[in-house]
Write an enzyme that holds these catalytic residues in place. Structure first.
Site, PDB file in Angstrom:
ATOM      1  N   CYS A 145       0.845  -1.199   0.000  1.00  0.00           N
ATOM      2  CA  CYS A 145       0.000   0.000   0.000  1.00  0.00           C
ATOM      3  C   CYS A 145       0.884   1.254   0.000  1.00  0.00           C
ATOM      4  CB  CYS A 145      -0.996  -0.023   1.157  1.00  0.00           C
ATOM      5  SG  CYS A 145      -2.341   1.178   0.958  1.00  0.00           S
ATOM      6  N   HIS A 151      -3.825  -4.820  -0.446  1.00  0.00           N
ATOM      7  CA  HIS A 151      -3.447  -5.347   0.869  1.00  0.00           C
ATOM      8  C   HIS A 151      -3.462  -6.873   0.834  1.00  0.00           C
ATOM      9  CE1 HIS A 151      -3.435  -1.653   3.351  1.00  0.00           C
ATOM     10  NE2 HIS A 151      -4.343  -1.224   2.495  1.00  0.00           N
ATOM     11  N   GLU A 169      -2.697  -8.859   3.166  1.00  0.00           N
ATOM     12  CA  GLU A 169      -3.187  -9.359   4.454  1.00  0.00           C
ATOM     13  C   GLU A 169      -4.710  -9.328   4.556  1.00  0.00           C
ATOM     14  OE1 GLU A 169      -2.895  -4.935   5.130  1.00  0.00           O
ATOM     15  OE2 GLU A 169      -1.874  -6.443   3.927  1.00  0.00           O
TER      16      GLU A 169
END
Length: 207
Positions: free
Chosen positions: A83, A187, A189
């Site tokens: 990001c 992202h 995650e």
């Protein structure tokens, strides 16, 4: 294999750390120590918030930028920016004025232009990740669907640094790469199996 996840007050560190561990990272250290970064086998730089705040936070840690550059550019350690951590690879960011980036991949980070009134900014939610004609990340990035949350986007000077694209009222760069450096706008995650697969490949990446 040691992995340094850089803590400079600007990332959702624990979510990223948990995802990296789920992807196979065993010796992971969340760190603000340049010495730890200088000794790491791999480095991950997360980032949430504005380009300026993230750049200032990173530079506020004495010797960190120099340690990153030494380990990555001299030592050859694979590097992943996530990001705003990816955006910081650029020459400069244009959020809240002009802020110098790391200048590891030449380009600018600028506001997403609203070309369609139906398009919302920030670009938020799940979107396709598509591959280009060339592959500067050497197989690290795969086509699929990932979770995005950003209002600014990276425009590299050289299209050869674009590893993947997405579409939000027009093409936006989803990933950049050069040598042993890669950055993703999305992202991992928060991208479920797609993100974990990417992180798993990064842990094995030999650029």
């Amino acid at each position: 294999m040691t992995l340094a996840l850089i803590d400079y007050g600007a990332g959702n560190l624990h979510s990223v750390a948990n995802a990296l561990r789920a992807a196979g990272a065993e010796d992971l250290t969340i760190t603000a120590s340049p010495d730890v970064v200088r000794a790491a086998d791999r480095i991950v730089l997360p980032g949430v918030g504005s380009f300026r705040a993230c750049a200032e936070g990173l530079r506020a840690i004495g010797g960190m930028v120099e340690a990153m550059a030494e380990r990555v550019h001299v030592g050859g350690a694979p590097f992943l920016g996530i990001c705003v951590g990816m955006q910081l690879l650029a020459t400069r960011g244009l959020e809240h004025g002009v802020t110098p980036g790391l200048d590891w991949i030449a380009g600018e980070v600028r506001l997403i232009e609203r070309t369609d009134p139906q398009i919302k900014i920030p670009h938020m939610g799940w979107n396709d990740v598509s591959l280009g004609l060339h592959d500067p990340a050497e197989g690290l990035i795969d086509a699929g669907e990932a979770y995005f949350l950003h209002s600014y986007h990276f425009q590299p000077e050289d299209g050869a640094n674009v590893a993947a694209m997405t579409d939000h009222g027009g093409g936006l760069v989803a990933a950049v790469a050069q040598d042993n450096v890669v950055g993703v706008q999305f992202h991992p995650e928060k991208s479920q199996q797609y993100g974990l697969s990417l992180l798993s490949r990064f842990l094995e990446w030999k650029p």
